[in-house]
Design a protein around this motif. Structure first.
Motif, PDB file in Angstrom:
ATOM      1  N   SER A 134     -75.925 -38.861  61.738  1.00  0.00           N
ATOM      2  CA  SER A 134     -76.585 -37.955  60.797  1.00  0.00           C
ATOM      3  C   SER A 134     -76.655 -36.528  61.325  1.00  0.00           C
ATOM      4  O   SER A 134     -76.861 -35.597  60.559  1.00  0.00           O
ATOM      5  CB  SER A 134     -77.989 -38.461  60.445  1.00  0.00           C
ATOM      6  N   ARG A 135     -76.449 -36.355  62.615  1.00  0.00           N
ATOM      7  CA  ARG A 135     -76.433 -35.013  63.193  1.00  0.00           C
ATOM      8  C   ARG A 135     -75.062 -34.378  63.120  1.00  0.00           C
ATOM      9  O   ARG A 135     -74.942 -33.158  63.039  1.00  0.00           O
ATOM     10  CB  ARG A 135     -76.871 -35.047  64.655  1.00  0.00           C
ATOM     11  N   VAL A 136     -74.009 -35.190  63.155  1.00  0.00           N
ATOM     12  CA  VAL A 136     -72.656 -34.633  63.241  1.00  0.00           C
ATOM     13  C   VAL A 136     -71.782 -34.920  62.018  1.00  0.00           C
ATOM     14  O   VAL A 136     -70.690 -34.378  61.908  1.00  0.00           O
ATOM     15  CB  VAL A 136     -71.942 -35.114  64.527  1.00  0.00           C
ATOM     16  N   GLU A 137     -72.241 -35.777  61.113  1.00  0.00           N
ATOM     17  CA  GLU A 137     -71.492 -36.108  59.910  1.00  0.00           C
ATOM     18  C   GLU A 137     -72.429 -36.021  58.708  1.00  0.00           C
ATOM     19  O   GLU A 137     -73.638 -35.936  58.853  1.00  0.00           O
ATOM     20  CB  GLU A 137     -70.942 -37.543  59.999  1.00  0.00           C
ATOM     21  N   ASP A 138     -71.828 -36.067  57.526  1.00  0.00           N
ATOM     22  CA  ASP A 138     -72.633 -36.091  56.310  1.00  0.00           C
ATOM     23  C   ASP A 138     -72.918 -37.532  55.929  1.00  0.00           C
ATOM     24  O   ASP A 138     -72.134 -38.174  55.231  1.00  0.00           O
ATOM     25  CB  ASP A 138     -71.902 -35.372  55.158  1.00  0.00           C
ATOM     26  N   VAL A 139     -74.028 -38.049  56.425  1.00  0.00           N
ATOM     27  CA  VAL A 139     -74.468 -39.390  56.060  1.00  0.00           C
ATOM     28  C   VAL A 139     -75.891 -39.265  55.508  1.00  0.00           C
ATOM     29  O   VAL A 139     -76.627 -38.351  55.868  1.00  0.00           O
ATOM     30  CB  VAL A 139     -74.425 -40.382  57.253  1.00  0.00           C
ATOM     31  N   PRO A 140     -76.290 -40.165  54.629  1.00  0.00           N
ATOM     32  CA  PRO A 140     -77.607 -40.038  53.980  1.00  0.00           C
ATOM     33  C   PRO A 140     -78.764 -40.489  54.885  1.00  0.00           C
ATOM     34  O   PRO A 140     -79.451 -41.468  54.612  1.00  0.00           O
ATOM     35  CB  PRO A 140     -77.466 -40.926  52.744  1.00  0.00           C
ATOM     36  N   GLN A 141     -78.935 -39.769  55.964  1.00  0.00           N
ATOM     37  CA  GLN A 141     -80.060 -39.980  56.873  1.00  0.00           C
ATOM     38  C   GLN A 141     -80.588 -38.612  57.280  1.00  0.00           C
ATOM     39  O   GLN A 141     -79.866 -37.619  57.216  1.00  0.00           O
ATOM     40  CB  GLN A 141     -79.621 -40.732  58.137  1.00  0.00           C
ATOM     41  N   ALA A 142     -81.808 -38.567  57.727  1.00  0.00           N
ATOM     42  CA  ALA A 142     -82.395 -37.319  58.205  1.00  0.00           C
ATOM     43  C   ALA A 142     -81.801 -36.955  59.560  1.00  0.00           C
ATOM     44  O   ALA A 142     -81.140 -37.770  60.212  1.00  0.00           O
ATOM     45  CB  ALA A 142     -83.914 -37.474  58.327  1.00  0.00           C
ATOM     46  N   ASN A 143     -82.034 -35.733  59.962  1.00  0.00           N
ATOM     47  CA  ASN A 143     -81.704 -35.315  61.320  1.00  0.00           C
ATOM     48  C   ASN A 143     -82.666 -34.204  61.721  1.00  0.00           C
ATOM     49  O   ASN A 143     -83.250 -33.536  60.859  1.00  0.00           O
ATOM     50  CB  ASN A 143     -80.230 -34.905  61.457  1.00  0.00           C
ATOM     51  N   PRO A 144     -82.844 -34.012  63.014  1.00  0.00           N
ATOM     52  CA  PRO A 144     -83.814 -33.014  63.461  1.00  0.00           C
ATOM     53  C   PRO A 144     -83.521 -31.603  62.950  1.00  0.00           C
ATOM     54  O   PRO A 144     -84.449 -30.853  62.634  1.00  0.00           O
ATOM     55  CB  PRO A 144     -83.713 -33.084  64.989  1.00  0.00           C
ATOM     56  N   GLU A 145     -82.249 -31.235  62.827  1.00  0.00           N
ATOM     57  CA  GLU A 145     -81.918 -29.882  62.391  1.00  0.00           C
ATOM     58  C   GLU A 145     -82.327 -29.632  60.940  1.00  0.00           C
ATOM     59  O   GLU A 145     -82.829 -28.558  60.599  1.00  0.00           O
ATOM     60  CB  GLU A 145     -80.420 -29.611  62.601  1.00  0.00           C
ATOM     61  N   GLU A 146     -82.139 -30.627  60.073  1.00  0.00           N
ATOM     62  CA  GLU A 146     -82.585 -30.474  58.684  1.00  0.00           C
ATOM     63  C   GLU A 146     -84.100 -30.365  58.613  1.00  0.00           C
ATOM     64  O   GLU A 146     -84.634 -29.583  57.808  1.00  0.00           O
ATOM     65  CB  GLU A 146     -82.126 -31.663  57.836  1.00  0.00           C
TER      66      GLU A 146
END
Length: 149
Positions: A39-51
């Protein structure tokens, strides 16, 4: 003494970085969701710290701008802010290098110059901007709806 506010969030991680995953949750209970390296390096439907950093920054900035506009006698009809958070791999490790806040305001009785100046003040003084002072660049793009370009 001034007002002191404490907010909580939590993270749980299971497994290796490459194969594992975790959950992020907010203390208010309004968000609880999965996150992973993907989720940090690809477009997957999960959260990530940067978002989440982007959402926090956009929210804080927008509230601050609303307050400044209201104090100036121009309460906004609507403010819409998006944030783009860039993370780069450096020799020292992964680093958040740039955040771009883009805000569009519908505000009666204010000119584009005043709107831009108050937006800059909000960017410089909101608590999340201050917390993110280590980011190399925090850019600001402003647009006053209905104002001549």
């Amino acid at each position: 003494m001034g007002l002191k506010i404490t907010r909580k969030a939590a993270a749980v991680w299971k497994g290796s970085v490459e194969e594992g995953e975790g959950r992020l949750s907010l203390g208010s209970g309004t968000f609880d969701g999965p996150y992973s390296l993907r989720s940090r390096v690809e477009d997957v439907p999960q959260a990530n710290p940067e978002e989440l950093i982007g959402a926090a920054h956009a929210g804080c900035f927008t509230m601050s701008l609303s307050n400044l506009l209201t104090e100036a006698g121009h309460p906004p009809t609507e403010l819409r802010t998006s944030a783009q958070v860039r993370m780069e791999q450096r020799d020292s490790g992964f680093t958040i290098t740039r955040i771009e806040l883009k805000t569009v305001g519908e505000v009666e009785g204010v000119d584009a110059e005043t709107f831009a100046a108050l937006a800059q003040q909000a960017k410089d003084t909101c608590p999340v901007s201050r917390a993110l002072a280590g980011v190399e660049e925090i850019a600001l793009v402003v647009e006053l709806a209905g104002a001549p370009a």
